[in-house]
Structures are given as C-alpha cells and as structure tokens.
Design a protein around this motif. Structure first.
Motif: not given
Length: 199
Positions: A53-65
């Motif tokens: 993906v490379g550089h981003v302005d934001a990461v959002i995680s809505t994941a997780g088991v």
C-alpha cells in the motif's frame, strides 16, 4: 486523504467505507478479499500489506477476532486467538505501520463497550478491548507525528438482528461509523471514542 481500511468487508467496515469514499481514497484490506489481503494474526502479513500500500494519511481498523463464550468454555486457543488477532494484530498496525503514516495522519483502532461493560460470555473480548484501550492511551504519549485513537462500538443493530437479539439497545453500523469519521478528521489523540457519543 488516502485511507487504509482494515476490515472493510465487516458490518462496521462497510459503513465506514461508505461514509469515507465520497471524499477520500479508500484502500480496503481484508482477510479474504479487498484491494489488499491481510491476516491480522500475522506480523509478516501486516508488513507485506504496508509494503504494497505504501504511505497513507490514515489507517482505520474495524477488524479483530475474539471468541464469545462462557468462562468455563473458553479454551487456550480462544485466549491465544484474541491476544494474537484482536489485540496484537491491531497493536501491530501501529508498531509495523508507523513509518507509513504521513505527518499529521492518524491510526484508529477498534475495541468495544465490553471493556467497561462486560457481560456473561465476554471475558476474552473484554480482556482484549481493555488492553487495547490502555495501550492506545500509553502509546499516544510517545507518538507525536500522527494521532492514534481507539473507537469503542456498542452492539451493532445489524449484528444483533442477525443473532436474533432485540436491537433496541444497539446502534446502527452507519451511526457507529460516525465515531470513526470523528477520529480521522478530528484532533483527539490517545482517546477512546465511545460510539454513542458521536451521533
């Protein structure tokens, strides 16, 4: 903004993506599909995702088991899965992704109301959620070039309906998404955002 959304195929993830995509470039990351695949339980998979993906302005995680089961029914695997995926998987998004976040950007993780309002069957989930909220509070003290926060959803109406539960006490996925929008566009840092507070 260029935003990496981990868990985009989930109920909350889909709502977050729908709210973001009108004004932002959203890169979806999921276990089985999306723009890029990622296994939160694997640090190597997370590293590979960021390299792709490379550089981003934001990461959002809505994941997780994490398992929902009675205390006496929880197995070693249930505890390890919650620790490796829901907890360390999201922590690793920060640890391994910090060099890919643009200056002034943000990382938003997901815990849940069960950290502070546990119920029968929530021991493993409550453990992971509480640890994640404490981690974000502490990590924010040492992260100064971007913001890190965690959203704590309540039960999502769509999921409750699917499970045959009364949905009155829940919050729709679309309303839940508003807390993630606030985390990405706001100024908060090291905070737990309770989803009902952002309606």
């Amino acid at each position: 903004m260029k935003i990496l959304l981990v868990g985009a195929s989930g109920t909350i993830g889909q709502a977050v993506e729908a709210n973001l995509k009108a004004n932002h470039e959203v890169i979806s990351a999921n276990y089985a599909n999306g723009d890029v695949k990622v296994d939160l339980g694997s640090p190597e998979s997370i590293r590979n995702m960021f390299e792709v993906v490379g550089h981003v302005d934001a990461v959002i995680s809505t994941a997780g088991v994490a398992a929902f089961a009675g205390f006496d029914d929880l197995t070693d695997i249930d505890y390890q899965t919650a620790l490796n995926n829901k907890l360390m998987g999201q922590i690793n998004l920060l640890r391994l992704g910090k060099s890919f976040i643009n200056e002034g950007g943000s990382i938003t993780l997901t815990s849940g109301v069960l950290s502070r309002e546990p119920m029968h069957g929530s021991a493993v989930i409550s453990m992971a959620n509480g640890a994640l909220e404490s981690f974000v509070k502490a990590a924010a003290l040492e992260v100064d070039n971007f913001r890190v926060n965690v959203v704590a959803p309540v039960f999502v109406k769509e999921t409750m309906a699917m499970m045959g539960m009364d949905t009155e006490s829940g919050l729709s996925a679309n309303d839940t998404a508003k807390a993630y929008m606030a985390a990405v566009t706001g100024k908060m840092h090291g905070q737990t955002l309770d989803a009902p507070d952002y309606l």
